[in-house]
Motif scaffolding. Structure first.
Motif, mmCIF file in Angstrom:
data_model
loop_
_atom_site.group_PDB
_atom_site.id
_atom_site.type_symbol
_atom_site.label_atom_id
_atom_site.label_comp_id
_atom_site.label_asym_id
_atom_site.label_seq_id
_atom_site.Cartn_x
_atom_site.Cartn_y
_atom_site.Cartn_z
ATOM 1 N N ALA A 213 5.695 -8.024 47.891
ATOM 2 C CA ALA A 213 6.293 -6.880 48.583
ATOM 3 C C ALA A 213 7.440 -7.376 49.452
ATOM 4 O O ALA A 213 7.702 -8.584 49.553
ATOM 5 C CB ALA A 213 5.247 -6.157 49.422
ATOM 6 N N TRP A 217 3.086 -10.540 50.537
ATOM 7 C CA TRP A 217 2.253 -10.006 49.462
ATOM 8 C C TRP A 217 1.366 -8.867 49.976
ATOM 9 O O TRP A 217 0.839 -8.918 51.078
ATOM 10 C CB TRP A 217 1.409 -11.113 48.838
ATOM 11 N N ASP A 218 1.232 -7.857 49.124
ATOM 12 C CA ASP A 218 0.396 -6.684 49.434
ATOM 13 C C ASP A 218 -0.927 -6.841 48.691
ATOM 14 O O ASP A 218 -0.945 -6.874 47.455
ATOM 15 C CB ASP A 218 1.118 -5.408 48.986
ATOM 16 N N TRP A 219 -2.008 -6.934 49.443
ATOM 17 C CA TRP A 219 -3.325 -7.151 48.843
ATOM 18 C C TRP A 219 -4.130 -5.842 48.865
ATOM 19 O O TRP A 219 -4.321 -5.232 49.911
ATOM 20 C CB TRP A 219 -4.077 -8.253 49.583
ATOM 21 N N GLN A 220 -4.585 -5.473 47.692
ATOM 22 C CA GLN A 220 -5.367 -4.230 47.539
ATOM 23 C C GLN A 220 -6.797 -4.598 47.119
ATOM 24 O O GLN A 220 -6.997 -5.388 46.205
ATOM 25 C CB GLN A 220 -4.735 -3.338 46.458
#
Length: 252
Positions: A213, A217-220
């Motif tokens: 992102a 980093w975008d962690w889901q």
């Protein structure tokens, strides 16, 4: 010189002849003949002297001519050498200017790439950040650094090589992720280049997806993909046969 001597000798001979004009004819003839013989001897002697002087003068002239030719030759060589030196100096100055232009271009490229790398680092996966940390520490803080352009470019190329290596491989790392309760859980994360990452814990009930992102980093969290991520990890470790495994992702 020869003409002067002849005139002087002739004058002396005539003076002697006139001096005996009043003697008797026989005596006068005898004395005249003696003076004439003496005059011829003097003339011969003068001619011999002139020949010697002439040879000396000729040798002197030849010596001067040789010296003049040598001087002319040296002058010609000096002129040629000066021309060659001037040509070599111009070539050296041209090469120096070209080198300075190349160095300035290299410094500009290094400075631009260093700036872009600094902006990109926060967006990289943490494992990759750790890998390139020694190289990042070598990037000069000031663009006016005394570090050579070659060294700066070497650092930049080293970092880009690590980017490329990471992006073209599937890698596995042990990390920590925060669950919905705010707890840090140890997980194993599979990075598929720089495009996506998948993690799961030992129980495979805490899993998720990571995507690059703008601010990192975008962690889901996606617990349902835990078993599938575990299968990917086992294939990575050669613990089970390889096969295509479907995992979710997003195109950004």
């Amino acid at each position: 010189m020869f003409a002067s001597r002849c005139v002087a000798l002739s004058f002396c001979a005539l003076s002697s002849i006139f001096a005996v004009e009043n003697a008797n004819p026989v005596e006068q003839s005898r004395q005249t003949l003696a003076k004439w013989v003496e005059t011829r001897q003097l003339i011969s002697k003068a001619e011999a002297g002139w020949q010697a002087d002439k040879e000396t003068l000729q040798q002197t002239v030849q010596l001067f001519e040789r010296e003049l030719a040598s001087i002319n030759e040296q002058t010609s060589k000096f002129s040629t050498n000066n021309t060659q030196v001037a040509t070599e100096r111009d070539e050296a100055e041209s090469l120096k200017r070209s080198s300075e232009d190349a160095l300035n271009a290299a410094r500009a490229i290094a400075s631009d790439m260093e700036s872009k790398i600094r902006d990109l680092v926060p967006k990289l996966p943490l494992p990759l950040q750790e890998t390139i940390k020694p190289l990042l520490n070598r990037i000069p803080a000031d663009a006016n650094t005394r570090m050579s352009a070659a060294e700066r470019l070497q650092v930049v190329v080293g970092i880009l090589s690590e980017f490329d290596k990471f992006n073209n491989a599937v890698t596995l790392f042990t990390e920590k992720r925060t669950n919905t309760k705010g707890e840090e859980i140890a997980v194993e994360t599979v990075y598929v280049g720089l495009g996506a990452a998948y993690f799961t814990n030992d129980a495979d009930d805490f899993a998720g997806l990571g995507l690059p992102a703008a601010n990192g980093w975008d962690w889901q969290i996606k617990p349902e993909i835990g078993p599938t991520v575990r299968e990917v990890i086992q294939i990575y470790r050669n613990e089970r046969p390889a096969r295509f495994v479907a995992l979710p992702t997003e195109i950004r």
